[in-house]
Design an enzyme around this catalytic site. Structure first.
Site, mmCIF file in Angstrom:
data_model
loop_
_atom_site.group_PDB
_atom_site.id
_atom_site.type_symbol
_atom_site.label_atom_id
_atom_site.label_comp_id
_atom_site.label_asym_id
_atom_site.label_seq_id
_atom_site.Cartn_x
_atom_site.Cartn_y
_atom_site.Cartn_z
ATOM 1 N NE ARG A 93 -3.789 -0.030 2.387
ATOM 2 C CZ ARG A 93 -3.823 -1.199 3.028
ATOM 3 N NH1 ARG A 93 -2.883 -1.526 3.880
ATOM 4 N NH2 ARG A 93 -4.784 -2.055 2.811
ATOM 5 C CE1 TYR A 94 0.078 4.316 3.984
ATOM 6 C CE2 TYR A 94 0.247 2.045 4.706
ATOM 7 C CZ TYR A 94 -0.406 3.256 4.735
ATOM 8 O OH TYR A 94 -1.534 3.418 5.488
ATOM 9 N NE ARG A 97 5.276 2.376 5.320
ATOM 10 C CZ ARG A 97 4.508 3.441 5.608
ATOM 11 N NH1 ARG A 97 3.619 3.371 6.557
ATOM 12 N NH2 ARG A 97 4.666 4.564 4.975
ATOM 13 C CB CYS A 106 -5.108 -16.106 14.676
ATOM 14 S SG CYS A 106 -5.117 -14.933 13.314
ATOM 15 C CB CYS A 110 -9.833 -10.637 17.758
ATOM 16 S SG CYS A 110 -8.146 -11.101 18.236
ATOM 17 C CB CYS A 113 -10.318 -10.043 13.341
ATOM 18 S SG CYS A 113 -9.013 -10.146 12.102
ATOM 19 N NE ARG A 115 -5.052 -8.024 6.645
ATOM 20 C CZ ARG A 115 -3.990 -7.486 7.258
ATOM 21 N NH1 ARG A 115 -3.495 -8.045 8.351
ATOM 22 N NH2 ARG A 115 -3.402 -6.411 6.759
ATOM 23 C CG ASP A 275 -9.567 -1.128 10.477
ATOM 24 O OD1 ASP A 275 -9.546 0.093 10.242
ATOM 25 O OD2 ASP A 275 -8.560 -1.788 10.804
ATOM 26 C CG ASP A 312 -5.748 1.344 7.814
ATOM 27 O OD1 ASP A 312 -5.547 1.911 6.728
ATOM 28 O OD2 ASP A 312 -5.033 0.430 8.266
ATOM 29 C CE LYS A 319 -2.132 1.256 10.052
ATOM 30 N NZ LYS A 319 -1.503 0.525 8.952
HETATM 31 S S1 SF4 Z 1 -6.894 -9.379 15.177
HETATM 32 FE FE1 SF4 Z 1 -7.350 -10.848 13.537
HETATM 33 S S2 SF4 Z 1 -5.337 -11.367 12.666
HETATM 34 FE FE2 SF4 Z 1 -4.976 -10.479 14.711
HETATM 35 S S3 SF4 Z 1 -4.940 -12.225 16.126
HETATM 36 FE FE3 SF4 Z 1 -7.026 -11.415 16.129
HETATM 37 S S4 SF4 Z 1 -8.076 -12.681 14.587
HETATM 38 FE FE4 SF4 Z 1 -5.877 -12.924 14.219
#
Ligand code: SF4
Length: 346
Positions: A93-94, A97, A106, A110, A113, A115, A275, A312, A319
């Site tokens: 994206r940048y 980096r 994972c 979460c 999350c 993603r 997000d 973001d 960001k």
């Molecule tokens: S925020 Fe998303 S990518 Fe990060 S540990 Fe939690 S579930 Fe996994």
């Protein structure tokens, strides 16, 4: 704690048997766990067992029936990873980096999350061939100064796999530094073992680990010990925190967290505005409230313990800091507000 909570909870049955949700609640969660991965490690389950399922830690990890409801402003790829992915496993994206995403697995999943549609055991990580293609992209792109290894959670990889990646990056002259984003030191600190530490210790390039932690209750003795071992292996530790309703949307809670992180050798780096991934509405904190919280910390808490409040921009525009402003214009001059709310003409 129930005996079944001593191993990682990955199914609804295990979640119910652990006692973290009752049978009626578990029934309502079938559609959620069909769609989104579930994993609660023993380290995290033990905290929830003590604090309760609706506690700050419980809310982050225990599925909620509302997760199948998508609000109009929520999208599957809220920060536009896909539009900036030149090859599989890279997001660029940048200019200076690039993200390298070797795994989509994972230690924990979460519930907020960003993603969430892309992580979980059913999403394949990079094959050896895909990894080489991703590394080739970095090799032939001299503007890439920093590689950010993320995913999924890169510290869930075997020490051998991580060694392969870090050794390849060590050989690329224009890559100056490497960052790893991880929840593992907090959620599965037992993974920070000698084999992993040895890989980090022997890397030639500086390794920075951004540790994701949202509440001081996650800083268990095991987590703090894992962070200490990481520090002693020569990596720099940064904290990233997501501002979450019902978890940490309070200046006092964040003060305790940020002081705890600094005391554990972790510099709070970013406080992220949420997000808007699907099914995360219950975690939204309005930006105006986030600014109030950040303002309350200014002047009260050491600068070392103050991260940048960051958004973001939805869609992938990048960001930007969104903390409160202390400067304003006044008859062609500048007025500055001090941490006590008094104004001064500059
Ligand atoms: S925020 Fe998303 S990518 Fe990060 S540990 Fe939690 S579930 Fe996994």
């Amino acid at each position: 704690m129930n005996a079944s909570a001593a191993s990682t909870i990955r199914t609804l049955t295990q979640l119910r048997d652990s006692g973290l949700v009752d049978a009626a609640a578990a029934q309502n969660l079938a559609a959620v766990t069909e769609r989104y991965a579930l994993s609660i490690t023993p380290e995290v389950a033990a905290i929830i067992q003590t604090q309760g399922s609706d506690s700050a830690v419980g809310r982050q990890y225990i599925p909620h029936a509302d997760e199948v409801i998508t609000a109009p402003e929520e999208t599957a790829d809220p920060i536009g990873d896909k539009t900036h992915s030149p090859v599989k496993g890279i997001v660029h994206r940048y200019a200076d980096r690039a993200l390298l995403m070797p795994t989509q697995i994972c230690a924990v999943y979460c519930r907020f999350c960003f993603r969430r549609e892309a992580v979980g055991p059913e999403h394949a990580g990079l094959s050896d061939a895909d990894l080489q293609t991703a590394l080739d992209y970095i090799r032939r792109t001299p503007k890439i100064w920093e590689v950010i290894i993320t995913g999924g959670d890169p510290l869930i990889l075997s020490a051998r796999r991580l060694q392969t990646i870090l050794s390849a990056l060590d050989e690329i002259p224009h890559v100056a530094t490497i960052r790893i984003h991880s929840r593992v030191p907090i959620a599965a600190p037992e993974h920070i073992d000698d084999a992993l530490l040895n890989v980090l210790r022997t890397a030639h390039k500086p390794i920075n680990i951004a540790v994701h932690c949202n509440h001081a209750d996650e800083l268990t003795a095991n987590a703090v010990h894992a962070l200490r071992k990481l520090r002693q292996s020569g990596v720099m530790l940064f904290g990233q925190t997501v501002l979450l309703a019902g978890v940490n949307d309070d200046a006092g809670i964040l003060e305790t967290l940020f002081r705890g992180l600094v005391a554990a050798g972790v510099k709070p780096y970013y406080l992220h505005q949420l997000d808007r991934a699907p099914g995360t509405e219950r975690f939204v904190v309005p930006i105006a409230r986030g600014q109030e919280i950040v303002k309350a910390l200014r002047g009260k808490v050491s600068g070392l313990a103050q991260p940048t409040y960051i958004l973001d921009i939805p869609g992938g525009a990048g960001k930007v800091p969104i903390g409160p402003s202390y400067l304003s214009g006044h008859d062609g001059a500048l007025v500055v507000e001090d941490p006590n709310g008094l104004t001064h003409l500059l």
